[in-house]
Design a protein around this motif. Structure first.
Motif, short mmCIF file in Angstrom:
data_model
loop_
_atom_site.label_atom_id
_atom_site.label_comp_id
_atom_site.label_asym_id
_atom_site.label_seq_id
_atom_site.Cartn_x
_atom_site.Cartn_y
_atom_site.Cartn_z
N ILE A 1 78.24 89.72 -4.42
CA ILE A 1 77.87 88.18 -4.10
C ILE A 1 76.52 88.25 -3.76
N CYS A 2 76.26 88.21 -3.38
CA CYS A 2 74.51 88.45 -2.64
C CYS A 2 73.64 88.94 -3.65
N THR A 3 74.03 89.37 -4.58
CA THR A 3 72.65 89.63 -5.37
C THR A 3 72.85 88.91 -6.90
N LYS A 4 74.26 88.54 -6.93
CA LYS A 4 74.17 87.75 -8.12
C LYS A 4 73.95 85.95 -7.49
N MET A 5 73.76 85.54 -5.93
CA MET A 5 72.92 84.27 -5.80
C MET A 5 72.11 84.81 -5.61
N LEU A 6 70.90 86.10 -5.32
CA LEU A 6 69.66 86.52 -5.59
C LEU A 6 68.80 86.25 -6.76
N ARG A 7 69.45 85.95 -7.52
CA ARG A 7 69.43 86.71 -9.55
C ARG A 7 69.14 85.52 -9.72
N GLY A 8 69.23 84.63 -9.25
CA GLY A 8 68.44 82.75 -9.47
C GLY A 8 66.69 83.06 -9.08
N GLN A 9 66.41 83.92 -8.79
CA GLN A 9 65.08 84.26 -8.29
C GLN A 9 64.35 82.44 -8.28
N ASP A 10 65.24 82.11 -6.51
CA ASP A 10 64.67 80.97 -6.02
C ASP A 10 65.57 81.08 -5.03
N SER A 11 64.51 81.88 -4.05
CA SER A 11 65.66 83.13 -2.94
C SER A 11 64.15 83.17 -2.25
N PHE A 12 63.88 83.31 -0.72
CA PHE A 12 62.65 83.67 -0.22
C PHE A 12 63.08 84.77 1.07
N ALA A 13 62.54 85.90 1.02
CA ALA A 13 61.76 86.47 2.70
C ALA A 13 60.94 85.90 3.04
N LEU A 14 61.16 85.11 4.58
CA LEU A 14 59.57 84.72 5.53
C LEU A 14 59.64 85.67 6.89
N SER A 15 58.14 85.31 6.90
CA SER A 15 57.64 86.11 7.77
C SER A 15 56.28 86.08 8.23
N ASN A 16 55.85 86.43 9.54
CA ASN A 16 54.58 86.02 9.73
C ASN A 16 54.60 84.12 10.18
N PHE A 17 55.47 83.66 11.09
CA PHE A 17 55.29 82.95 11.79
C PHE A 17 54.50 82.79 12.73
N GLU A 18 52.94 81.73 12.34
CA GLU A 18 51.80 81.15 13.56
C GLU A 18 52.45 80.45 14.95
N GLY A 19 53.31 81.11 15.54
CA GLY A 19 53.54 80.35 16.37
C GLY A 19 53.13 79.84 17.93
N TYR A 20 53.60 79.34 18.92
CA TYR A 20 53.59 78.72 19.55
C TYR A 20 53.18 79.61 21.07
N PRO A 21 51.84 79.72 21.71
CA PRO A 21 51.90 81.01 22.60
C PRO A 21 52.45 80.21 23.80
N SER A 22 52.52 81.15 24.71
CA SER A 22 53.44 80.75 25.66
C SER A 22 52.39 80.22 26.72
N GLN A 23 51.35 80.81 26.71
CA GLN A 23 50.70 79.03 27.73
C GLN A 23 50.11 78.11 27.49
N GLU A 24 50.24 77.70 25.94
CA GLU A 24 49.96 76.33 25.13
C GLU A 24 50.03 75.35 25.70
N ILE A 25 49.82 74.36 25.98
CA ILE A 25 50.64 72.82 26.07
C ILE A 25 49.84 72.26 25.88
N ASP A 26 50.61 71.45 24.70
CA ASP A 26 49.22 70.86 23.30
C ASP A 26 49.91 69.40 23.74
N PRO A 27 48.76 68.96 24.28
CA PRO A 27 49.15 67.01 24.62
C PRO A 27 49.80 65.99 23.35
N ARG A 28 49.77 66.87 22.10
CA ARG A 28 49.92 65.90 21.19
C ARG A 28 51.36 65.99 20.94
N LEU A 29 51.74 67.23 21.67
CA LEU A 29 53.72 67.00 21.71
C LEU A 29 54.28 65.83 22.68
N PHE A 30 53.06 65.09 23.32
CA PHE A 30 54.33 64.36 24.15
C PHE A 30 53.72 62.97 24.20
#
Length: 311
Positions: free
Chosen positions: A282-311
């Motif tokens: 059933i997974c294959t049936k769903m994915l054959r619709g050709q509109d599903s994507f694997a995601l990788s390599n997110f540009e995240g938030y460094p542990s020490q980062e404090i962005d004043p724009r977030l507050f």
């Protein structure tokens, strides 16, 4: 069972536009964008077969980072594509921190309203018209080119709590310009088309969640092994976050955005509320619709980062 917004039925909050429901302009835009995409078997050829016989449970990383409680969404309009991608991005963030050891923080969940607007307006150019919904192909481009925002306050914009009204406003009228430069700093850098159970299995085994758009529907009750049997049509977006390829019934774990209690029944592998296992075929049936994507390599938030724009 509850959680689907009061007075609404599942069909009221479906939001993926399948090919047969697309207008000519939308389908042409889909085909043009799809032609530029690379399949997982090309961009991740080294992943082929890497998930065979394995049990990989990516949802546990997100559960751990959220204090032992998996965060389940409850959409109120047809913005499911943004919810499927938002949850996949959150899971990717957690995997990169806990599994891959990246020196990043997890400040808050993903603001789906931003995703909905970027997918429909900045990429989709309003082609869908006066109805809710979007395409996975547009959304995967949007998270790469227009980034993400968190459930926080950004100046006058309070995104702490999900708002279907805000999602509709941004998805129809456009986005606040003052948030664009902030969102641009946190994109998902890589996406790849996934068209089979085996490809999704291998992606998940390597830490890459899969946002799945399809018309496959399911029973709203899990069987004795935690699976939901296929039933009817759901033009809908969810995401796959785990694989069990060693079990007698190989399959993927699918998380929905209708709250915690829309489905009940037995569970396996500490799966979160609101989720269900899907058989491999059933997974294959769903994915054959050709509109599903694997995601990788997110540009995240460094542990020490404090962005004043977030507050």
């Amino acid at each position: 069972m509850t959680d689907i917004p009061a007075g609404m039925k599942p069909e009221d909050i479906f939001g993926w536009i399948p090919e047969e429901a697309r207008n000519r302009e939308t389908q042409q835009a889909y085909e043009e964008e799809f032609a530029l995409m690379q399949p997982l078997t090309t961009v991740g050829a080294n992943l082929t077969g890497s998930g065979k016989g394995k049990v990989i449970l990516l949802h546990k990383y997100l559960t751990e980072l959220r204090g032992g409680r998996f965060p389940v969404n409850l959409q109120t309009i047809g913005d499911c594509v943004s919810h499927g991608y938002g949850k996949a991005i959150e899971n990717l963030m957690a995997v990169e921190i806990l599994r891959k050891g990246e020196n990043e923080s997890f400040p808050a969940l993903c603001a789906t309203e931003w995703l909905y607007g970027t997918g429909r307006v900045l990429v989709g150019k309003g082609r869908i018209g006066n109805q809710d919904g979007s395409l996975g192909t547009w959304q995967q481009k949007a998270v790469r080119e227009h980034g993400t925002l968190l459930r926080k306050k950004y100046g006058q914009h309070d995104l702490t709590t999900y708002s279907g009204k805000r999602a509709k406003d941004w998805g129809y009228k456009g986005l606040p310009l003052d948030l664009e430069t902030i969102a641009d700093e946190h994109p998902v850098k890589s996406t790849a088309i996934v068209t089979s159970y085996e490809e999704a299995r291998d992606a998940i085994a390597n830490g890459y969640p899969v946002a799945v758009c399809s018309s496959q529907g399911f029973e709203m009750k899990r069987d004795g092994e935690g699976f939901a049997r296929p039933k009817g049509k759901w033009p809908h977006c969810m995401y796959f976050c785990a694989v069990d390829d060693e079990y007698k019934r190989p399959g993927l774990l699918c998380v929905n955005s209708w709250g915690e209690n829309w489905i009940d029944g037995p569970k396996r592998h500490d799966q979160p509320n609101g989720s269900f296992w899907v058989d491999a075929n059933i997974c294959t049936k769903m994915l054959r619709g050709q509109d599903s994507f694997a995601l990788s390599n997110f540009e995240g938030y460094p542990s020490q980062e404090i962005d004043p724009r977030l507050f």
